[in-house]
Design a protein around this motif. Structure first.
Motif, PDB file in Angstrom:
ATOM      1  N   HIS A  42      17.626 -67.961  -4.090  1.00 52.37           N
ATOM      2  CA  HIS A  42      19.021 -67.595  -3.821  1.00 52.37           C
ATOM      3  C   HIS A  42      19.207 -66.088  -4.031  1.00 52.37           C
ATOM      4  O   HIS A  42      18.728 -65.536  -5.028  1.00 52.37           O
ATOM      5  N   LEU A  70      19.891 -69.534 -11.618  1.00 54.94           N
ATOM      6  CA  LEU A  70      19.632 -70.572 -10.627  1.00 54.94           C
ATOM      7  C   LEU A  70      20.323 -71.884 -11.002  1.00 54.94           C
ATOM      8  O   LEU A  70      20.735 -72.656 -10.132  1.00 54.94           O
ATOM      9  N   TYR A  74      22.225 -72.451  -7.716  1.00 55.86           N
ATOM     10  CA  TYR A  74      21.325 -73.285  -6.918  1.00 55.86           C
ATOM     11  C   TYR A  74      21.235 -74.669  -7.570  1.00 55.86           C
ATOM     12  O   TYR A  74      20.175 -75.096  -8.026  1.00 55.86           O
ATOM     13  N   GLN A 174      24.499 -74.510   1.471  1.00 59.69           N
ATOM     14  CA  GLN A 174      25.058 -75.194   0.310  1.00 59.69           C
ATOM     15  C   GLN A 174      26.310 -75.986   0.671  1.00 59.69           C
ATOM     16  O   GLN A 174      26.501 -77.110   0.196  1.00 59.69           O
ATOM     17  N   GLU A 375      13.115 -81.153  -3.890  1.00 58.54           N
ATOM     18  CA  GLU A 375      14.015 -80.080  -4.338  1.00 58.54           C
ATOM     19  C   GLU A 375      13.620 -79.560  -5.713  1.00 58.54           C
ATOM     20  O   GLU A 375      14.327 -79.709  -6.691  1.00 58.54           O
ATOM     21  N   THR A 377      12.308 -75.766  -7.348  1.00 54.43           N
ATOM     22  CA  THR A 377      12.495 -74.384  -6.928  1.00 54.43           C
ATOM     23  C   THR A 377      11.454 -73.518  -7.609  1.00 54.43           C
ATOM     24  O   THR A 377      10.959 -73.860  -8.690  1.00 54.43           O
ATOM     25  N   ASP A 559      17.637 -70.102   1.766  1.00 49.98           N
ATOM     26  CA  ASP A 559      18.349 -68.851   1.497  1.00 49.98           C
ATOM     27  C   ASP A 559      17.500 -67.908   0.647  1.00 49.98           C
ATOM     28  O   ASP A 559      18.020 -66.955   0.050  1.00 49.98           O
ATOM     29  N   ASP A 560      16.214 -68.146   0.580  1.00 52.15           N
ATOM     30  CA  ASP A 560      15.303 -67.391  -0.261  1.00 52.15           C
ATOM     31  C   ASP A 560      15.368 -65.895   0.041  1.00 52.15           C
ATOM     32  O   ASP A 560      15.472 -65.490   1.200  1.00 52.15           O
TER      33      ASP A 560
END
Length: 565
Positions: A42, A70, A74, A174, A375, A377, A559-560
């Motif tokens: 993010h 995060l 996130y 998101q 999911e 990260t 969205d990295d």
């Protein structure tokens, strides 16, 4: 407090060689920074990391700040209610690894998700309060900071508190996810949750989380005790009682992150340093690379017929080994030395007939004497002093158990599904497990997380890792091959389309642009089943160039964002 410089990372058959490769739709431009780099899932988390570095913090300081940031920006995978791993390398070559994986509560047992007939109760290990393991993220960050941190602990958590309190504009992706999961959030949070509102979410809406801000402030003020004791612990246990969960005060107080010796191996002159069990990622990654090292992948070409066959057959066998042998090393003996023996892995694949697909049901785990939605990260950080961090952390399924701890504002993981709920029965990622990963009180569940360091000529060369559940290991495997064999830059290596095979189910999962139609047809004619699917992983990569600059790759699948200076 120790302030030494360091790198830390939170991974013969005759064939007609087809050099036809995928027409890559890549962002080939890799951002390059002179002194420091941060790559996260993010943009706001990446900014937090860079801000801490500019304040004089080191890579560990930035990692702690990013982890908590995060958890705010996130929430589908960033967390304080989950766990993870990181691997460490000092500038002098010292290596270490931190395991802050979740654990089974002390009331956990092998049959807790089975009915009276011994059948698995659908979704019980995946959603709701009973699916949660004891969280490890907060203790992991405390331990990392205690050993290597430089700045004051409170300073590192202040950005996350501000983001939660003041709110931040959510991204388009998101907004879509918040709306998609609304019904599920309502089901498991009948009294409400920060992510729930009467109208639909849209890009740019402000997401404020006051309860989460209060929780992180308690952790800032009291360190570990701000989470595992006191008000936050009261709220967690109260939430457990509401939904028939089993995490207790004792579970929280007794949780401890563990420093472990990393798994190492070699590939084409490069040293691979990665996570040890209970992550299966380290042993599997080393074994995969050892298996294919005998073949000229670079000459054959990216995702050529020959290269895909070799890589798939290696993956098929390594995942079979994973199912039988891997688990928590504090509970069972794991044959890591045997699983990562280069001669064994090379000879094993050499006997495979690559002109036709092996049937997975015919593939058994190797025999040795004596014996994660996707999911997650991942983020990488390198600071201006030469310190570096890579961490993989997770809630398991997207938004974990879907349960928000009322009054505390954070989501609990659903990591209990990463145990072998019943030997031979696949989890939500289709992974099949055995007795080695059976549920026991206080045991850590097996993981696929694969934070990895690669050295070249004794120097740091690459920092890499990804989310992706069962696809993590194969994604890191392919990224390393992309760089070393196919000479891709950091951005190309993470943007390239990917494929995946995990023994069972017996199929090659492929992204939309992975493997050309011509090669797909050839593989199908040889007995391989091709199964199209959505995105595989979200890899982050940092390559240290020969001039010392930091070349970054942020996966375009999300969205990295890569930032630095």
């Amino acid at each position: 407090m120790k302030k030494s410089k360091f790198y830390l990372f939170i991974i013969t058959a005759a064939l007609s060689v087809q050099s036809c490769t995928v027409s890559l739709e890549l962002d080939k431009k890799a951002k390059t920074f002179n002194k420091a780099a941060v790559v996260t899932a993010h943009p706001l988390a990446s900014k937090v990391g860079v801000d801490i570095l500019k304040m004089g913090g080191n890579a560990i300081d930035a990692a702690v700040a990013v982890q908590f940031a995060l958890a705010v920006v996130y929430p589908n995978a960033g967390n304080i209610g989950g766990g993870g791993f990181m691997v460490y390398r000092s500038s002098k070559g010292e290596i270490n690894a931190l395991d802050f994986r979740e654990k089974s509560p002390e009331k956990g047992h092998a049959n807790m998700y089975l009915d009276k007939q011994g059948n698995v109760i659908e979704d019980l290990s995946v959603y709701g309060h009973l699916s949660a393991g004891v969280p490890g993220s907060v203790d992991g960050m405390v331990e990392a900071h205690k050993k290597y941190g430089k700045l004051d602990w409170k300073t590192l958590l202040n950005p996350a508190i501000a983001l939660a309190e003041k709110g931040f504009p959510i991204t388009k992706q998101q907004a879509e996810e918040f709306n998609e999961y609304k019904e599920s959030f309502q089901k498991y949070n009948p009294s409400g949750a920060p992510i729930l509102k009467t109208t639909s979410w849209k890009k740019g809406d402000l997401f404020q989380q006051q309860e989460l801000a209060n929780t992180i402030r308690r952790i800032a003020d009291h360190g570990r005790d701000g989470f595992y004791k006191g008000i936050t612990a009261d709220l967690i246990v109260k939430e457990m009682h509401k939904g028939n969960g089993i995490i207790s005060y004792n579970d929280l107080e007794n949780y401890k992150a563990v420093w472990r010796q990393p798994v190492t191996g070699y590939y084409r002159g490069h040293k691979i340093i990665c996570m040890a069990p209970p992550s299966s990622g380290g042993p599997a990654l080393v074994a995969l690379l050892q298996s294919v090292a005998q073949y000229p992948l670079g000459k054959w070409g990216f995702q050529s017929d020959s290269a895909v066959r070799v890589m798939v057959e290696a993956e098929r066998r390594i995942y079979a080994d994973r199912a039988k042998y891997l688990g928590d090393p504090d509970f069972i003996r794991i044959p890591v030395k045997e699983l990562t023996d280069s001669i064994f892995n090379s000879e094993r694949l050499k006997t495979v007939n690559l002109t036709k697909a092996t049937v997975s049901s015919d593939v058994k785990a190797a025999k040795f004497p004596g014996y994660e939605s996707e999911e997650t990260t991942h983020f990488n950080i390198v600071d201006s002093e030469g310190n570096a961090v890579s961490i993989t952390t997770t809630l398991n399924n997207s938004y974990g158990s879907r349960v928000f701890v009322s009054g505390a504002g954070f989501i609990l993981n659903d990591e209990m599904d990463d145990f072998s709920v019943k030997p031979g029965v696949p989890n939500i990622y289709g992974l099949v497990g055995g007795k080695a990963n059976a549920i026991e009180p206080n045991k850590r569940m097996l993981s696929s997380m694969t934070p990895t360091i690669v050295e070249k000529d004794g120097k740091l060369f690459m920092v890499v890792g990804t989310p992706g559940g069962s696809t993590i290991m194969t994604s890191v495997f392919q990224t390393i091959v992309n760089v070393i064999d196919y000479q891709q830059n950091a951005q190309q290596s993470v943007s390239s389309p990917r494929f995946h095979h995990q023994w069972l189910p017996d199929q090659i999962d492929v992204e939309k642009n992975a493997i050309t139609p011509k090669v797909r047809k050839s593989l199908e004619n040889a007995g391989y089943k091709i199964s199209p699917r959505g995105n595989i992983g979200r890899v982050e990569n940092i390559i240290i160039l020969s001039n010392g600059k930091l070349q970054t790759g942020a996966d375009p699948r999300g969205d990295d964002t890569a930032s630095g200076f």
